[in-house]
Structure formats: C-alpha cells, structure tokens
Design a protein around this motif. Structure first.
Motif, PDB file in Angstrom:
ATOM      1  N   LYS A 105       0.645  -2.011   0.169  1.00 42.16           N
ATOM      2  CA  LYS A 105      -0.006   0.216   0.060  1.00 42.16           C
ATOM      3  C   LYS A 105       0.998   1.419   0.015  1.00 42.16           C
ATOM      4  O   LYS A 105       0.951   2.391  -0.656  1.00 42.16           O
ATOM      5  CB  LYS A 105      -0.784  -0.112   1.106  1.00 42.16           C
ATOM      6  CG  LYS A 105      -1.868   1.501   1.536  1.00 42.16           C
ATOM      7  CD  LYS A 105      -1.890   1.193   3.149  1.00 42.16           C
ATOM      8  CE  LYS A 105      -2.877   2.618   2.630  1.00 42.16           C
ATOM      9  NZ  LYS A 105      -4.233   2.584   3.876  1.00 42.16           N
ATOM     10  N   ASN A 106       1.824   1.518   0.657  1.00 43.44           N
ATOM     11  CA  ASN A 106       2.683   2.501   0.875  1.00 43.44           C
ATOM     12  C   ASN A 106       3.310   2.809  -0.355  1.00 43.44           C
ATOM     13  O   ASN A 106       3.701   3.872  -0.828  1.00 43.44           O
ATOM     14  CB  ASN A 106       3.918   2.349   1.846  1.00 43.44           C
ATOM     15  CG  ASN A 106       3.315   1.939   3.425  1.00 43.44           C
ATOM     16  OD1 ASN A 106       2.382   2.587   3.606  1.00 43.44           O
ATOM     17  ND2 ASN A 106       3.644   1.442   3.939  1.00 43.44           N
ATOM     18  N   SER A 128      -6.688   5.378  -0.136  1.00 43.72           N
ATOM     19  CA  SER A 128      -6.408   4.558   0.638  1.00 43.72           C
ATOM     20  C   SER A 128      -7.169   4.304   1.439  1.00 43.72           C
ATOM     21  O   SER A 128      -6.753   2.646   1.779  1.00 43.72           O
ATOM     22  CB  SER A 128      -5.466   6.138   1.724  1.00 43.72           C
ATOM     23  OG  SER A 128      -5.068   5.268   2.817  1.00 43.72           O
ATOM     24  N   TYR A 129      -8.279   4.213   1.873  1.00 44.49           N
ATOM     25  CA  TYR A 129      -9.604   3.575   1.593  1.00 44.49           C
ATOM     26  C   TYR A 129     -10.227   2.575   1.430  1.00 44.49           C
ATOM     27  O   TYR A 129     -10.309   1.182   1.478  1.00 44.49           O
ATOM     28  CB  TYR A 129     -10.232   4.381   2.305  1.00 44.49           C
ATOM     29  CG  TYR A 129     -10.384   5.609   3.337  1.00 44.49           C
ATOM     30  CD1 TYR A 129      -9.481   5.290   4.671  1.00 44.49           C
ATOM     31  CD2 TYR A 129     -11.084   6.993   3.364  1.00 44.49           C
ATOM     32  CE1 TYR A 129      -9.184   6.044   6.309  1.00 44.49           C
ATOM     33  CE2 TYR A 129     -10.607   7.981   4.445  1.00 44.49           C
ATOM     34  CZ  TYR A 129     -10.264   7.380   5.106  1.00 44.49           C
ATOM     35  OH  TYR A 129      -9.991   8.412   6.418  1.00 44.49           O
ATOM     36  N   GLN A 130      -9.206   3.139  -0.003  1.00 42.81           N
ATOM     37  CA  GLN A 130     -10.365   1.905  -0.832  1.00 42.81           C
ATOM     38  C   GLN A 130      -9.080   0.471  -0.523  1.00 42.81           C
ATOM     39  O   GLN A 130      -9.012  -0.546  -1.113  1.00 42.81           O
ATOM     40  CB  GLN A 130      -9.813   2.662  -2.273  1.00 42.81           C
ATOM     41  CG  GLN A 130     -11.531   3.662  -2.720  1.00 42.81           C
ATOM     42  CD  GLN A 130     -11.889   3.733  -3.807  1.00 42.81           C
ATOM     43  OE1 GLN A 130     -11.008   3.275  -5.059  1.00 42.81           O
ATOM     44  NE2 GLN A 130     -12.813   4.941  -4.237  1.00 42.81           N
ATOM     45  N   LEU A 131      -7.976   1.107  -0.971  1.00 43.34           N
ATOM     46  CA  LEU A 131      -6.674   0.155  -0.668  1.00 43.34           C
ATOM     47  C   LEU A 131      -6.142  -0.691   0.013  1.00 43.34           C
ATOM     48  O   LEU A 131      -5.841  -1.906  -0.003  1.00 43.34           O
ATOM     49  CB  LEU A 131      -5.375   0.904  -1.132  1.00 43.34           C
ATOM     50  CG  LEU A 131      -5.054   1.720  -2.003  1.00 43.34           C
ATOM     51  CD1 LEU A 131      -3.132   2.325  -2.321  1.00 43.34           C
ATOM     52  CD2 LEU A 131      -5.170   0.701  -3.785  1.00 43.34           C
ATOM     53  N   ASP A 132      -7.075  -0.501   1.389  1.00 39.34           N
ATOM     54  CA  ASP A 132      -7.263  -1.214   2.195  1.00 39.34           C
ATOM     55  C   ASP A 132      -8.574  -2.021   2.092  1.00 39.34           C
ATOM     56  O   ASP A 132      -8.432  -3.657   2.929  1.00 39.34           O
ATOM     57  CB  ASP A 132      -7.438  -0.650   3.802  1.00 39.34           C
ATOM     58  CG  ASP A 132      -7.472   0.640   4.487  1.00 39.34           C
ATOM     59  OD1 ASP A 132      -5.546   0.325   3.874  1.00 39.34           O
ATOM     60  OD2 ASP A 132      -7.498   1.444   4.976  1.00 39.34           O
ATOM     61  N   SER A 133      -9.796  -2.001   1.139  1.00 37.90           N
ATOM     62  CA  SER A 133     -10.407  -3.253   1.194  1.00 37.90           C
ATOM     63  C   SER A 133      -9.770  -3.595  -0.354  1.00 37.90           C
ATOM     64  O   SER A 133     -10.671  -4.344  -1.229  1.00 37.90           O
ATOM     65  CB  SER A 133     -11.713  -2.684   0.977  1.00 37.90           C
ATOM     66  OG  SER A 133     -11.458  -2.396   2.683  1.00 37.90           O
ATOM     67  N   TRP A 153     -14.267   1.154  -7.430  1.00 42.11           N
ATOM     68  CA  TRP A 153     -12.895   1.841  -7.196  1.00 42.11           C
ATOM     69  C   TRP A 153     -12.873   2.659  -8.546  1.00 42.11           C
ATOM     70  O   TRP A 153     -11.549   1.753  -9.047  1.00 42.11           O
ATOM     71  CB  TRP A 153     -12.626  -0.241  -7.516  1.00 42.11           C
ATOM     72  CG  TRP A 153     -12.823  -0.772  -6.360  1.00 42.11           C
ATOM     73  CD1 TRP A 153     -14.051  -1.789  -6.738  1.00 42.11           C
ATOM     74  CD2 TRP A 153     -13.176  -1.402  -4.723  1.00 42.11           C
ATOM     75  NE1 TRP A 153     -14.325  -3.042  -5.687  1.00 42.11           N
ATOM     76  CE2 TRP A 153     -13.745  -2.842  -3.975  1.00 42.11           C
ATOM     77  CE3 TRP A 153     -12.353  -0.633  -4.142  1.00 42.11           C
ATOM     78  CZ2 TRP A 153     -14.158  -2.814  -3.210  1.00 42.11           C
ATOM     79  CZ3 TRP A 153     -12.073  -1.503  -2.507  1.00 42.11           C
ATOM     80  CH2 TRP A 153     -12.975  -2.141  -2.206  1.00 42.11           C
TER      81      TRP A 153
END
Length: 231
Positions: A105-106, A128-133, A153
């Motif tokens: 993610k980073n 950032s929120y979308q990448l978490d899921s 997405w």
C-alpha cells in the motif's frame, strides 16, 4: 529493482577491493600473449616534452578503473533515480500475480502522489481507504471493467490505467528523442518543424511505412505541387 540494487552493490564492491584481482588477470593475459607491460612506478607519458608526475599505476587505478565504474554507477543512478524507482515499485505492487503477492500500500500511495492532477489530497485519502479493501479483485483491469468495479473502485482503476499507460508513454517519448538525435544532426540543424515531424513519423513508425510502396509515396509527392521533373 532488486537486480538493479545488486548491480550497484557489485560495482561498488568491485571499485573498493577488486583492482588487484583485475590486475592479476591483466598480467596473466599479457604474459600468455607476450605483451610488454610498463613498470607501474614509471611516469605515464602524457606529453613528450615534460613529465606527467602520474605513475602508470595511478593512471590505470584512478583515471581508468575508477572512472569507468563511476560512469556506470552514474548512468544507473540517472536512469533509475528516486522518482523512477518509486514509479516502478508502485506499478509492481499492483501486479495481480500470485494473488497480489507484491501488494504494498505504501508504495502504491507514493506512486499516486506523483500525479497531483489526478490525485489531490481528498482523492489520496479516499484511495487509501479503497486500497485497504482492494485485495481479492482478480485479473485487475479486465475484471474491473467487465464487472463494473471500475465505478466502485474508481480511484484504484484510475491508478491501474496510469500504470498500464506509463511504460508505453515513456518508451514512446524515449524513441522519439532518439529518432530526433539521428535526424536533426549537425548537418541538418536548421530543419523546419513540419519537415522534422514528417521525418520523425517515418523513423518512429517504420512498420507502417513498410506496407506503403515507393510508387505510392512518389505519386503523393508529385500531386502536392508542380515539379520540374516527374518523380
């Protein structure tokens, strides 16, 4: 990128500690082929009129060995600077192979941060929120488009499109500049922009022009304006 780092480490190690082994190979080669070697403590002849004050050993060690390795390291650093490395690592993190084994993610966020026009502060936060899921989506761009996930997405899909376009766009620009150096040389440095563009198209797209006959090209030029001779 791992191979790049290994290559740079290997070059640095060679620079620091492998001159002696290289010189041993040179001595062995010259002895085998009966090549006369100078005495390393003698002055390296830069001019017939005066002494250089530099020994053969210093010349080979500093002005040749160090210079070549430093040039190679500089070329690698110029070609793969911090920005380029971040882009490549971010793109690799979106690779769906082995269920996104390289997902980071980073690195992806750092990639998006370079595109301020597409990812402002609010978009970066949402991304950032979308990448978490995000993990679990298969076959990436194709599946996202087929199943309309590109709408759900949207920021992830935008980032995927950027990573797919970037290698092609970069290669196209590199190819155009390489062609320009060949065409607009010292003998043709006053070539007009329109003529230069025409020459570049012929150089950059040779496969397209390979399908066009010489007669068709000459006929096109003949019809452009009256000419003194028939092409």
């Amino acid at each position: 990128m791992e191979l790049l780092n290994l290559a740079k480490i290997r070059l640095q190690k060679m620079r620091e500690s492998e001159l002696e082994s290289l010189m041993d190979d040179v001595y062995s080669f010259c002895g085998k082929h009966e090549i006369l070697l100078p005495k390393m403590d003698d002055d390296y002849p830069r001019s017939k009129r005066k002494r250089s004050g530099v020994s053969y050993l210093h010349h080979f060690h500093v002005e040749v060995f160090y210079a070549i390795i430093d040039l190679q390291l500089q070329e690698l650093n110029n070609r793969f600077d911090v920005v380029t490395s971040d882009l490549l690592l971010g793109m690799a993190s979106l690779n769906p192979v082995d269920s996104f084994a390289n997902f980071d993610k980073n690195k992806i966020m750092k990639l998006a941060g370079y595109y301020k026009n597409d990812f402002g502060d609010n978009q970066l936060r949402d991304l950032s929120y979308q990448l978490d899921s995000f993990i679990g989506i298969k076959d990436l761009a194709i599946v996202m488009a087929k199943t309309k996930l590109d709408q759900t997405w949207s920021l992830v899909y935008l980032l995927v499109k950027l990573t797919l376009i970037l290698p092609i766009a970069t290669a196209s620009v590199e190819r155009a500049f390489s062609s320009m150096k060949l065409i607009k040389n010292d003998l043709r440095n006053r070539i007009g922009e329109e003529f230069l563009n025409g020459c570049l198209v012929c150089k950059i797209e040779p496969k397209v022009f390979a399908t066009i006959s010489n007669d068709a090209i000459m006929n096109s030029f003949q019809r452009m304006k009256p000419r003194r001779v028939q092409l």
